[in-house]
Design a protein around this motif. Structure first.
Motif, PDB file in Angstrom:
ATOM      1  N   ASN A  57      -7.952  -6.120  -9.321  1.00  0.00           N
ATOM      2  CA  ASN A  57      -8.868  -4.211  -9.253  1.00  0.00           C
ATOM      3  C   ASN A  57      -7.539  -3.161  -9.551  1.00  0.00           C
ATOM      4  O   ASN A  57      -7.348  -3.451  -8.929  1.00  0.00           O
ATOM      5  CB  ASN A  57      -9.520  -4.928  -7.623  1.00  0.00           C
ATOM      6  N   LEU A  58      -8.257  -2.704 -10.813  1.00  0.00           N
ATOM      7  CA  LEU A  58      -7.339  -1.463 -11.292  1.00  0.00           C
ATOM      8  C   LEU A  58      -8.368  -0.734 -11.140  1.00  0.00           C
ATOM      9  O   LEU A  58      -8.035   0.332 -12.460  1.00  0.00           O
ATOM     10  CB  LEU A  58      -6.852  -2.415 -12.694  1.00  0.00           C
ATOM     11  N   GLN A  59      -9.513  -0.479 -10.501  1.00  0.00           N
ATOM     12  CA  GLN A  59     -10.805   0.563 -10.321  1.00  0.00           C
ATOM     13  C   GLN A  59      -9.070   2.291 -10.945  1.00  0.00           C
ATOM     14  O   GLN A  59      -9.070   2.061  -9.657  1.00  0.00           O
ATOM     15  CB  GLN A  59     -11.739  -0.162  -9.736  1.00  0.00           C
ATOM     16  N   GLY A  60      -9.829   2.973 -11.468  1.00  0.00           N
ATOM     17  CA  GLY A  60      -9.213   4.065 -11.443  1.00  0.00           C
ATOM     18  C   GLY A  60      -7.358   3.856 -11.149  1.00  0.00           C
ATOM     19  O   GLY A  60      -7.096   4.790 -11.217  1.00  0.00           O
ATOM     20  N   ALA A  61      -7.017   2.950 -12.125  1.00  0.00           N
ATOM     21  CA  ALA A  61      -5.488   2.798 -12.307  1.00  0.00           C
ATOM     22  C   ALA A  61      -5.158   3.859 -12.988  1.00  0.00           C
ATOM     23  O   ALA A  61      -5.712   3.998 -13.990  1.00  0.00           O
ATOM     24  CB  ALA A  61      -5.055   1.533 -12.649  1.00  0.00           C
ATOM     25  N   LYS A  62      -4.403   4.132 -13.248  1.00  0.00           N
ATOM     26  CA  LYS A  62      -3.335   4.799 -13.756  1.00  0.00           C
ATOM     27  C   LYS A  62      -2.003   4.237 -14.697  1.00  0.00           C
ATOM     28  O   LYS A  62      -1.357   3.793 -14.923  1.00  0.00           O
ATOM     29  CB  LYS A  62      -2.777   6.378 -13.383  1.00  0.00           C
ATOM     30  N   LEU A  63      -2.360   4.086 -16.269  1.00  0.00           N
ATOM     31  CA  LEU A  63      -2.157   3.729 -16.802  1.00  0.00           C
ATOM     32  C   LEU A  63      -1.938   4.394 -18.211  1.00  0.00           C
ATOM     33  O   LEU A  63      -0.656   3.314 -19.685  1.00  0.00           O
ATOM     34  CB  LEU A  63      -2.480   2.349 -17.363  1.00  0.00           C
ATOM     35  N   LEU A 101      -1.694  -3.351  -4.026  1.00  0.00           N
ATOM     36  CA  LEU A 101      -0.637  -2.858  -4.279  1.00  0.00           C
ATOM     37  C   LEU A 101      -1.194  -0.859  -4.684  1.00  0.00           C
ATOM     38  O   LEU A 101      -1.174  -0.608  -5.785  1.00  0.00           O
ATOM     39  CB  LEU A 101      -0.094  -2.729  -5.856  1.00  0.00           C
ATOM     40  N   THR A 102      -2.813  -1.043  -4.135  1.00  0.00           N
ATOM     41  CA  THR A 102      -3.705   0.644  -3.364  1.00  0.00           C
ATOM     42  C   THR A 102      -2.709   1.525  -3.617  1.00  0.00           C
ATOM     43  O   THR A 102      -1.529   1.683  -2.949  1.00  0.00           O
ATOM     44  CB  THR A 102      -4.734   0.149  -2.832  1.00  0.00           C
ATOM     45  N   ARG A 103      -2.786   2.575  -4.176  1.00  0.00           N
ATOM     46  CA  ARG A 103      -1.487   3.911  -4.178  1.00  0.00           C
ATOM     47  C   ARG A 103      -0.591   3.701  -4.365  1.00  0.00           C
ATOM     48  O   ARG A 103       0.437   4.447  -4.325  1.00  0.00           O
ATOM     49  CB  ARG A 103      -2.335   4.835  -3.094  1.00  0.00           C
ATOM     50  N   ALA A 104       0.029   2.322  -4.587  1.00  0.00           N
ATOM     51  CA  ALA A 104       1.474   2.491  -5.383  1.00  0.00           C
ATOM     52  C   ALA A 104       2.234   3.138  -6.333  1.00  0.00           C
ATOM     53  O   ALA A 104       1.230   3.178  -7.126  1.00  0.00           O
ATOM     54  CB  ALA A 104       1.831   0.770  -5.392  1.00  0.00           C
ATOM     55  N   GLY A 125      -5.286 -11.589  -9.333  1.00  0.00           N
ATOM     56  CA  GLY A 125      -6.187 -11.276  -7.865  1.00  0.00           C
ATOM     57  C   GLY A 125      -5.995 -10.454  -6.759  1.00  0.00           C
ATOM     58  O   GLY A 125      -5.730 -10.714  -6.214  1.00  0.00           O
ATOM     59  N   ALA A 126      -4.381  -9.292  -7.550  1.00  0.00           N
ATOM     60  CA  ALA A 126      -4.036  -8.411  -7.070  1.00  0.00           C
ATOM     61  C   ALA A 126      -4.610  -7.241  -7.262  1.00  0.00           C
ATOM     62  O   ALA A 126      -6.093  -7.191  -7.967  1.00  0.00           O
ATOM     63  CB  ALA A 126      -2.861  -7.933  -7.568  1.00  0.00           C
ATOM     64  N   THR A 127      -4.736  -6.415  -6.389  1.00  0.00           N
ATOM     65  CA  THR A 127      -5.437  -5.096  -5.671  1.00  0.00           C
ATOM     66  C   THR A 127      -4.406  -4.029  -5.984  1.00  0.00           C
ATOM     67  O   THR A 127      -3.808  -3.968  -5.972  1.00  0.00           O
ATOM     68  CB  THR A 127      -5.987  -5.491  -4.308  1.00  0.00           C
ATOM     69  N   LEU A 128      -5.162  -3.164  -7.291  1.00  0.00           N
ATOM     70  CA  LEU A 128      -4.762  -1.271  -7.641  1.00  0.00           C
ATOM     71  C   LEU A 128      -5.325  -1.143  -7.856  1.00  0.00           C
ATOM     72  O   LEU A 128      -5.153   0.126  -8.856  1.00  0.00           O
ATOM     73  CB  LEU A 128      -3.116  -2.741  -9.342  1.00  0.00           C
ATOM     74  N   ARG A 129      -6.117  -0.221  -7.097  1.00  0.00           N
ATOM     75  CA  ARG A 129      -6.746  -0.050  -6.264  1.00  0.00           C
ATOM     76  C   ARG A 129      -5.937   1.725  -7.006  1.00  0.00           C
ATOM     77  O   ARG A 129      -5.068   1.998  -5.879  1.00  0.00           O
ATOM     78  CB  ARG A 129      -7.651   0.609  -5.828  1.00  0.00           C
ATOM     79  N   HIS A 130      -6.656   2.921  -8.421  1.00  0.00           N
ATOM     80  CA  HIS A 130      -5.198   3.895  -8.032  1.00  0.00           C
ATOM     81  C   HIS A 130      -4.022   4.079  -8.738  1.00  0.00           C
ATOM     82  O   HIS A 130      -3.029   4.999  -7.811  1.00  0.00           O
ATOM     83  CB  HIS A 130      -5.816   4.744  -7.467  1.00  0.00           C
ATOM     84  N   THR A 131      -3.864   2.298  -8.863  1.00  0.00           N
ATOM     85  CA  THR A 131      -1.900   2.461  -8.628  1.00  0.00           C
ATOM     86  C   THR A 131      -1.692   3.052  -9.938  1.00  0.00           C
ATOM     87  O   THR A 131      -1.952   3.015 -11.167  1.00  0.00           O
ATOM     88  CB  THR A 131      -1.411   0.903  -8.723  1.00  0.00           C
ATOM     89  N   PHE A 149       0.908  -1.253  -0.024  1.00  0.00           N
ATOM     90  CA  PHE A 149       0.130   0.240  -0.063  1.00  0.00           C
ATOM     91  C   PHE A 149       1.339   0.769  -0.151  1.00  0.00           C
ATOM     92  O   PHE A 149       1.840   1.250   0.978  1.00  0.00           O
ATOM     93  CB  PHE A 149      -1.000   0.096   1.118  1.00  0.00           C
ATOM     94  N   GLU A 150       0.836   2.608  -1.123  1.00  0.00           N
ATOM     95  CA  GLU A 150       1.253   3.354  -0.920  1.00  0.00           C
ATOM     96  C   GLU A 150       3.030   3.628  -1.241  1.00  0.00           C
ATOM     97  O   GLU A 150       3.658   4.132  -0.770  1.00  0.00           O
ATOM     98  CB  GLU A 150       0.639   4.757   0.373  1.00  0.00           C
ATOM     99  N   ALA A 151       3.846   2.312  -1.091  1.00  0.00           N
ATOM    100  CA  ALA A 151       4.973   1.706  -1.475  1.00  0.00           C
ATOM    101  C   ALA A 151       5.008   2.742  -2.812  1.00  0.00           C
ATOM    102  O   ALA A 151       5.221   2.699  -4.046  1.00  0.00           O
ATOM    103  CB  ALA A 151       5.070   0.113  -1.882  1.00  0.00           C
ATOM    104  N   GLU A 152       6.910   3.140  -2.853  1.00  0.00           N
ATOM    105  CA  GLU A 152       7.126   3.180  -3.358  1.00  0.00           C
ATOM    106  C   GLU A 152       7.872   2.470  -5.196  1.00  0.00           C
ATOM    107  O   GLU A 152       9.097   1.995  -4.407  1.00  0.00           O
ATOM    108  CB  GLU A 152       8.293   5.118  -3.479  1.00  0.00           C
TER     109      GLU A 152
END
Length: 302
Positions: A234-240, A195-198, A212-218, A176-179
């Motif tokens: 889950n890539l909801q709101g992800a920046k790709l 990986l939420t907000r990472a 199955g990873a969580t990448l919300r807003h990643t 979570f929020e890792a750089e």
């Protein structure tokens, strides 16, 4: 009663080296020893049993702890810069706020260890076992984590910029929020990882497994995700934006309101994915598969 080994060790590094040359035993017993605050720079503690010892504020700069046993040891704010910690046994050790910069921890076993708020820059973690370890808020810039075992580890809010995580197992870890900007994660296993907000922009993620990873807003902008697996993620709101997603698999993934502007989608599989509100401007489709997917306008593709 103080053991002979501890009595000599408390006299300093020089006395220890002289005494150890007279000993036939390779593994010396320093279990539950109180070494707090000692300056043991360059000391040879290889093969020693320091399990459940007290090491807080000790200075072990450039020390040799190869195959030493620090299981259950308590060593907050230690200084282990440039130390040789290969094959160290430190499971369930408490080492928070310690300084490890430039140390070699390759092949070490640190299952369940407390490494919060540590300075771990340029540390060699090659094939180190960190399953269930807590590295929250630590800095690992420039560290080598190739083939490291990090399953269920807590890496939330860590600094992993420009780190090598090739073929590393991060399944069910908390990032979570890792750089992780400009990271190397070739064939990394991130199954069920949070990986939420990472931040993973400009990273190399070829053949990484995010099933199955969580990448919300990643943040995955301009990253290479070719041949990556993101099934059910889950890539909801992800920046790709600008990412290369060629031949990656998003089967059943949630990409609601994700930004895929300018992405390369050659051979990408979006079968049964939810793309509601996603941004597909300026993308290069190249035979992408949308069978059964919910499209950005809410309609289901045949």
């Amino acid at each position: 009663m103080v053991s002979p080994a501890l009595s000599v060790l408390q006299q300093g590094t020089l006395a220890w080296h002289r005494w150890r040359q007279t000993q036939t035993a390779i593994a010396l017993d320093l279990r539950q020893a109180d070494l707090q605050g000692l300056n043991l720079r360059g000391i040879d503690l290889s093969h020693c049993d320091l399990s459940q010892s007290q090491l807080s504020n000790s200075r072990l700069i450039a020390a040799d702890l190869t195959k030493a046993n620090l299981s259950g040891a308590f060593g907050e704010e230690m200084h282990l810069g440039e130390a040789n910690l290969q094959y160290l046994h430190g499971s369930n050790g408490h080492f928070s706020h310690s300084y490890f910069v430039g140390a070699d921890l390759s092949f070490a076993c640190l299952i369940g260890a407390d490494l919060r708020y540590c300075s771990l820059e340029n540390v060699n973690f090659f094939r180190t076992n960190l399953i269930g370890a807590n590295l929250r808020c630590s800095s690992l810039v420039g560290a080598n984590l190739t083939e490291t075992q990090l399953r269920r580890a807590n890496l939330s809010e860590t600094d992993l910029n420009e780190v090598s995580l090739n073929e590393t197992d991060l399944s069910q870890a908390n990032l979570f929020e890792a750089e992780l900007a400009r990271g190397q994660l070739y064939k990394a296993q991130l199954i069920g990882t949070n990986l939420t907000r990472a931040h993973l922009h400009h990273s190399y993620l070829m053949r990484a497994n995010f099933t199955g990873a969580t990448l919300r807003h990643t943040d995955l902008r301009w990253s290479n995700l070719t041949h990556a697996k993101l099934l059910g993620s889950n890539l909801q709101g992800a920046k790709l934006r600008g990412a290369d997603l060629s031949f990656s698999d998003f089967t059943g993934a949630n990409l609601t309101k994700a930004n895929l502007r300018g992405c390369q989608l050659r051979g990408t599989n979006f079968q049964n994915a939810n793309l509601t509100g996603a941004n597909f401007e300026e993308v290069s489709l190249g035979q992408a598969n949308f069978q059964g997917a919910i499209m950005p306008n809410g309609d289901r593709h045949p």
